[in-house]
Design an enzyme around this catalytic site. Sequence first.
Site, PDB file in Angstrom:
ATOM      1  CD  GLU A 119      -2.496  -1.252   1.221  1.00  0.00           C
ATOM      2  OE1 GLU A 119      -3.665  -0.340   0.330  1.00  0.00           O
ATOM      3  OE2 GLU A 119      -3.307  -2.329   0.932  1.00  0.00           O
TER       4      GLU A 119
ATOM      5  CB  CYS B  31      -1.746   7.678   1.747  1.00  0.00           C
ATOM      6  SG  CYS B  31      -2.939   6.672   2.532  1.00  0.00           S
TER       7      CYS B  31
HETATM    8  P1  NDP Z   1       8.371   4.945   4.356  1.00  0.00           P
HETATM    9  O1  NDP Z   1       9.104   4.222   3.311  1.00  0.00           O
HETATM   10  O2  NDP Z   1       9.734   5.354   4.753  1.00  0.00           O
HETATM   11  O3  NDP Z   1       8.539   3.898   5.829  1.00  0.00           O
HETATM   12  C1  NDP Z   1       7.449   2.909   6.175  1.00  0.00           C
HETATM   13  C2  NDP Z   1       7.949   1.262   6.761  1.00  0.00           C
HETATM   14  O4  NDP Z   1       9.150   1.559   6.404  1.00  0.00           O
HETATM   15  C3  NDP Z   1       8.703   1.935   7.776  1.00  0.00           C
HETATM   16  O5  NDP Z   1       8.394   1.232   8.922  1.00  0.00           O
HETATM   17  C4  NDP Z   1       9.980   2.155   7.471  1.00  0.00           C
HETATM   18  O6  NDP Z   1      11.119   1.816   8.791  1.00  0.00           O
HETATM   19  C5  NDP Z   1      10.699   0.648   6.967  1.00  0.00           C
HETATM   20  N1  NDP Z   1      11.566   0.725   6.010  1.00  0.00           N
HETATM   21  C6  NDP Z   1      12.313   1.781   5.269  1.00  0.00           C
HETATM   22  N2  NDP Z   1      13.354   1.379   4.818  1.00  0.00           N
HETATM   23  C7  NDP Z   1      12.988   0.097   4.956  1.00  0.00           C
HETATM   24  C8  NDP Z   1      13.889  -1.415   4.111  1.00  0.00           C
HETATM   25  N3  NDP Z   1      14.797  -1.181   3.486  1.00  0.00           N
HETATM   26  N4  NDP Z   1      13.541  -2.504   4.419  1.00  0.00           N
HETATM   27  C9  NDP Z   1      12.044  -2.631   4.912  1.00  0.00           C
HETATM   28  N5  NDP Z   1      11.555  -1.318   5.524  1.00  0.00           N
HETATM   29  C10 NDP Z   1      11.821  -0.130   5.621  1.00  0.00           C
HETATM   30  O7  NDP Z   1       6.959   5.908   4.555  1.00  0.00           O
HETATM   31  P2  NDP Z   1       6.781   6.976   5.504  1.00  0.00           P
HETATM   32  O8  NDP Z   1       6.831   6.258   7.407  1.00  0.00           O
HETATM   33  O9  NDP Z   1       6.813   8.006   5.486  1.00  0.00           O
HETATM   34  O10 NDP Z   1       4.938   6.589   5.208  1.00  0.00           O
HETATM   35  C11 NDP Z   1       4.348   7.876   4.666  1.00  0.00           C
HETATM   36  C12 NDP Z   1       4.455   6.990   3.116  1.00  0.00           C
HETATM   37  O11 NDP Z   1       2.995   5.705   3.214  1.00  0.00           O
HETATM   38  C13 NDP Z   1       3.284   8.001   1.807  1.00  0.00           C
HETATM   39  O12 NDP Z   1       4.054   7.633   1.599  1.00  0.00           O
HETATM   40  C14 NDP Z   1       2.213   7.384   2.115  1.00  0.00           C
HETATM   41  O13 NDP Z   1       1.744   7.746   0.856  1.00  0.00           O
HETATM   42  C15 NDP Z   1       1.992   6.099   2.333  1.00  0.00           C
HETATM   43  N6  NDP Z   1       1.271   5.788   3.089  1.00  0.00           N
HETATM   44  C16 NDP Z   1       0.141   4.449   2.040  1.00  0.00           C
HETATM   45  C17 NDP Z   1      -1.288   4.209   2.090  1.00  0.00           C
HETATM   46  C18 NDP Z   1      -1.975   3.161   1.465  1.00  0.00           C
HETATM   47  O14 NDP Z   1      -2.612   2.743   2.750  1.00  0.00           O
HETATM   48  N7  NDP Z   1      -2.024   3.128   0.334  1.00  0.00           N
HETATM   49  C19 NDP Z   1      -1.231   4.859   4.205  1.00  0.00           C
HETATM   50  C20 NDP Z   1      -0.106   5.377   4.763  1.00  0.00           C
HETATM   51  C21 NDP Z   1       0.680   5.949   3.926  1.00  0.00           C
HETATM   52  P3  NDP Z   1      11.336   3.224   9.016  1.00  0.00           P
HETATM   53  O15 NDP Z   1      10.561   4.425  10.064  1.00  0.00           O
HETATM   54  O16 NDP Z   1      12.202   3.174  10.936  1.00  0.00           O
HETATM   55  O17 NDP Z   1      12.347   4.187   8.693  1.00  0.00           O
END
Ligand code: NDP
Length: 523
Positions: A291, A325
């Site tokens: 997502e 999002c």
């Molecule tokens: P990120 O992609 O930065 O982070 C999401 C998660 O992924 C965090 O737990 C992060 O950990 C982890 N992560 C980061 N790098 C890696 C990796 N290499 N391998 C595995 N996991 C990793 O997103 P945000 O937290 O900034 O969230 C915002 C984004 O989420 C926006 O783009 C938004 O549109 C999207 N979103 C989509 C939704 C949907 O339903 N389509 C709903 C809500 C949000 P860490 O925190 O440690 O970096």
Amino acid sequence: MLKIQDYRPQPFIDFTKAENVQAYEAALKKVRAELVGKHYPMVIDGERVDTAEKLTSLNPCDTSEVVGTTAKATIEDAERALQGAWKAFETWKTWDMDARARILLKASAKLKERRLEACALMSIEVGKNYAEADVEVAEAIDFLEYYARSAMKYSGFGSSETTWFEGEENGLMSLPLGVGVSISPWNFPCAIFVGMLAAPIVVGNCVIAKPAEDSGLIAGFIADIMYEAGLPAGVLQFLPGVGKDVGEYLTTHAKTRFITFTGSRAVGLHINEVAAKVQPGQKWIKKVVLELGGKDGMIVDETADLEVAITAAVQGAFGFNGQKCSAMSRLIVVDAVYDDVVNGFVERAGKLKMGTGEENANVTAVVNQMSFDKIKGYLELAPQEGKVLLGGEAPGECNGKQGYYIQATIVGDVKRDARMAQEEIFGPVISVIRAKDWQDALDIANSTEYGLTGGVCSRDRARLEQARQELEVGNLYFNRKITGAIVGVQPFGGYNMSGTDSKAGGPDYLAYFMQLKTVTERW
Ligand code: NDP
């Protein structure tokens, strides 16, 4: 017998009533006394395990305040969590579906009791105002209630229909996959965290849940509720850590059976790539549910009720500072009503108050320094790509508090292919795009690589029907805001680069976490 027909979404709290505001303020006090400053260790195989290093969660509205800390999982911890979860799976998969569902229902009951505490914690940890926090906790409760009931249809042999065939019994069994990793974002740190672990767990899988670094406390609070509800050791491994370290390790690992990820497009696509590569000893093709982001547009045409459209635009754009999002980040207005709509939008948005989540402000701080810097970059770009009609500043403080404050910003006459009209900003910065006419507006709406939410404000039936067919979005709304999907009512998920369109809170979501076996017996 649990039935999906009995599911009803939670009503929201009415904060126009003074007693509800007072109850929220009391919850804020309680959370400040009992949860702020708390440390959440990892939970592996039912044991609380700590690490030498810690992750710190800051109050984005007052960055001098540390809200709390969590453990910071190492690669060894991730490995242990994975091995332990596979052990737990041997038993968990044999539980009756209704016994597993009962745990979700008990967790829901506990979360209902602590609803305002969960809300207040999010006000402090990620800056949600009262209504935004409440809607989110309601969604978390809904996920638990909805998935518990939807699991029933997968119970037992013959759970899905097959066609009768003379001389044989035929049927389909739905079986859990095994152990998966659930990686969640900070922007819905309660609802998405809950939904992404509850769905795989209820149908018999074990989950390693890695919350986002910025929202570790609310995740720890929710994990505790799941354990109190009776989840056996190892079924849910709570693993706060750094995405690039433990997230990467687990998504790459040969023993990971499935991945459910909500977050940015960049990280999601990276996970998709590493998950596709088969590791030595790997026996399966990993299932990946993604997502991702959006660049969601709402069209207003010349037949629209402009009052409805302006209200929808303000709510859709600035709810939780545009950090959804589903947020409306492009307002696409046909030329004939452009000035009226834009003037109304700017006037109404201009009345939004900036402040902290705890003060119940309309516009609070964005989540962290990285986000603040990224959005500031777009504010610098704004005068080159359009006319700044409202806001445009990133003060970085409000009422004497240092925080990641960005003004509600509206930029007019942005070109459809400008960076501001194409890239996800994830903050309170809206691009308004002028369309020649209805058809042009529809073309603009479809001109990004994303396809999450979208909307049309129009009174022309034929146009609404055309949009129903042609707008490339997973969630389409007519004559209302384009955010706020309700579990079971508006199954949620996007097209194109917005994800795998798996529709969280929808009737088939649980199927992503199961495999089917067809069994035939000749009589
Ligand atoms: P990120 O992609 O930065 O982070 C999401 C998660 O992924 C965090 O737990 C992060 O950990 C982890 N992560 C980061 N790098 C890696 C990796 N290499 N391998 C595995 N996991 C990793 O997103 P945000 O937290 O900034 O969230 C915002 C984004 O989420 C926006 O783009 C938004 O549109 C999207 N979103 C989509 C939704 C949907 O339903 N389509 C709903 C809500 C949000 P860490 O925190 O440690 O970096």
